[in-house]
Design an enzyme around this catalytic site. Sequence first.
Site, PDB file in Angstrom:
ATOM      1  N   GLU A   1       1.018  -1.421  -0.077  1.00 53.76           N
ATOM      2  CA  GLU A   1      -0.265   0.283   0.187  1.00 53.76           C
ATOM      3  C   GLU A   1       0.824   1.741  -0.183  1.00 53.76           C
ATOM      4  O   GLU A   1       0.493   2.521  -0.356  1.00 53.76           O
ATOM      5  CB  GLU A   1      -0.962  -0.325   1.828  1.00 53.76           C
ATOM      6  CG  GLU A   1      -2.597  -1.269   1.094  1.00 53.76           C
ATOM      7  CD  GLU A   1      -3.098  -0.690   1.893  1.00 53.76           C
ATOM      8  OE1 GLU A   1      -3.165  -0.598   2.965  1.00 53.76           O
ATOM      9  OE2 GLU A   1      -3.626  -0.847   1.534  1.00 53.76           O
TER      10      GLU A   1
ATOM     11  N   HIS B   1       9.218 -26.787  -1.046  1.00 52.42           N
ATOM     12  CA  HIS B   1       8.995 -27.342  -1.901  1.00 52.42           C
ATOM     13  C   HIS B   1       7.599 -27.621  -2.845  1.00 52.42           C
ATOM     14  O   HIS B   1       7.086 -27.840  -3.451  1.00 52.42           O
ATOM     15  CB  HIS B   1       8.479 -28.332  -1.126  1.00 52.42           C
ATOM     16  CG  HIS B   1       9.429 -28.950  -0.377  1.00 52.42           C
ATOM     17  ND1 HIS B   1       9.976 -30.536  -0.291  1.00 52.42           N
ATOM     18  CD2 HIS B   1      10.513 -28.294   0.984  1.00 52.42           C
ATOM     19  CE1 HIS B   1      10.722 -30.629   0.396  1.00 52.42           C
ATOM     20  NE2 HIS B   1      11.379 -29.501   0.930  1.00 52.42           N
TER      21      HIS B   1
ATOM     22  N   LYS C   1     -13.802   0.325  -3.573  1.00 57.74           N
ATOM     23  CA  LYS C   1     -14.828   0.245  -2.782  1.00 57.74           C
ATOM     24  C   LYS C   1     -15.922   0.746  -3.380  1.00 57.74           C
ATOM     25  O   LYS C   1     -17.082   0.531  -3.207  1.00 57.74           O
ATOM     26  CB  LYS C   1     -14.204   0.687  -1.686  1.00 57.74           C
ATOM     27  CG  LYS C   1     -13.493   0.157  -0.124  1.00 57.74           C
ATOM     28  CD  LYS C   1     -13.221   0.570   0.451  1.00 57.74           C
ATOM     29  CE  LYS C   1     -11.726   0.581   1.648  1.00 57.74           C
ATOM     30  NZ  LYS C   1     -12.018   1.559   2.348  1.00 57.74           N
TER      31      LYS C   1
HETATM   32  O1  PA5 Z   1      -3.468   0.748   5.650  1.00 53.20           O
HETATM   33  C1  PA5 Z   1      -4.690   1.298   5.594  1.00 53.20           C
HETATM   34  O2  PA5 Z   1      -5.234   2.472   5.914  1.00 53.20           O
HETATM   35  C2  PA5 Z   1      -5.930   0.377   5.130  1.00 53.20           C
HETATM   36  O3  PA5 Z   1      -5.393  -1.117   4.346  1.00 53.20           O
HETATM   37  C3  PA5 Z   1      -7.319   0.011   6.184  1.00 53.20           C
HETATM   38  O4  PA5 Z   1      -6.342  -0.095   7.465  1.00 53.20           O
HETATM   39  C4  PA5 Z   1      -8.609  -0.667   6.041  1.00 53.20           C
HETATM   40  O5  PA5 Z   1      -8.746  -0.485   4.829  1.00 53.20           O
HETATM   41  C5  PA5 Z   1      -9.067  -0.582   6.985  1.00 53.20           C
HETATM   42  O6  PA5 Z   1      -9.975   0.420   7.424  1.00 53.20           O
HETATM   43  P1  PA5 Z   1     -10.690   1.097   8.428  1.00 53.20           P
HETATM   44  O7  PA5 Z   1      -9.793   0.511   9.989  1.00 53.20           O
HETATM   45  O8  PA5 Z   1     -10.838   2.996   8.054  1.00 53.20           O
HETATM   46  O9  PA5 Z   1     -11.611  -0.017   8.907  1.00 53.20           O
END
Ligand code: PA5
Length: 451
Positions: free
Chosen positions: A287, A308, A422
């Site tokens: 990310e 393996h 999303k």
């Molecule tokens: O790194 C990030 O921001 C995302 O992966 C969030 O952690 C994930 O989408 C979960 O989001 P939230 O904590 O708002 O539910």
Amino acid sequence: MIVRMSERFVKDFVAEKEYQAVVAEVEKAHQTVIKGDGAGNDFLGWKDLPVNYDKEEFARIKVAAEKIKKSCDVFVVIGIGGSYLGARAAIEYVKSPLYNNMKKDTPDVYFAGNSISSSSLADLLSICEGKDICINVISKSGTTTEPAVTFRIFKELLEEKYGVDGAKERIFATTDKARGTLKDLADKMGYETFVVPDDIGGRYSVLTAVGLLPIAVAGIDIDSMMAGAALAREQLLFNTDEKSNSCLKYAAYRNTFYRQGKTTEILAAYEPSFQMMCEWWKQLYGESEGKDGKGIFPASVIFSTDLHSLGQYIQQGMRNIFETVIQIRDSGDKVIIPFDANDTDGLNFLSGRELSRVNDAAMTATLFAHTEGLVPNIVLRVQDRSANTFGYLVYFFELACAVSGYTLGVNPFNQPGVETYKKNMFALIGKPGFEERKAELEAKMGDFYEY
Ligand code: PA5
């Protein structure tokens, strides 16, 4: 040093001049992190967190953890992405991937809301039958669909079992300090709440209440974990000399390999207890770096298991990969290979030896094999599987990720790409406000659903 790097298996792949050119950029990127003047600098709260955390909340987390330990058999942690991976990684790393099956005086910990699978949720609900349950729902935004839907189901279950007032004593919410649906709901219902700080993104949040409450419930020493992270901050953030800073070296080597066209990094460990650390690491780097058409693809393996399977590809497949190998010097337990009078399996040459020595031999053998197969191997030597080392490792990877991201020329703290699926999902499930997108997608769908 709790994490040291061996360059033995990378040196042959990198010309000194080429590496030094990247080091110069890494040092600049390190300064950007220190000064806090780069892109996304409103998300640098993780940097000083190990020494600058909310002590009152930290004490409250410990009290809540004790209350949870006393009042339930099963503790369900509901969250996804950064609100899930770090806590699970810590529990598996410090305790065991088999934590729930172990003899212990802490509740079983299950993670939910990290998928939309009906069958895994149904399995968990059946595990919960007849057991006392507590819940920690975690969502920074408070609006993420997967945990929100899962929480609705568990909230109903707890209210039926304990009544609305009884349930509120068993539900703990970790979310934004002021905003979001979850915060509003928690306030309305009177749940105890913990905060995801504004300046810390989900994937950098394991050392906040997001990770600390579940980790403490599992009986892990969170003071020691924070001390490990604080030591890493002291040794890595403020040491600007690349030669003695393994975190900067790591950032420099991975960027050097990327520039050579090695676009996949495989994190390899020889302990199954590191598996969820790999998942946490993949989110952190994927990310943070994968944007603007750039970024190293983070992959992972657990050896010798995956020798393996994926071992074949690593040895002889496309040469666009490098490995980062985690060597845990003391994995905690000793298993001695027994002597067998018959020696039918011919293994008496190993009798009396520790199994971990065989694991070490597998690692060294693989380092030679893979580098002979032209895959560079960065080796990170990690002291042990303690809470302290976990805290250190978290900080090591977070800092290296921020420095790497700036070296790559991206904002390591946003994740604009996550929104695309999303929006489509909201449209397809009929969320109000997404009608236009729904019509667009339906027009494109054709006969896709007719199977
Ligand atoms: O790194 C990030 O921001 C995302 O992966 C969030 O952690 C994930 O989408 C979960 O989001 P939230 O904590 O708002 O539910």
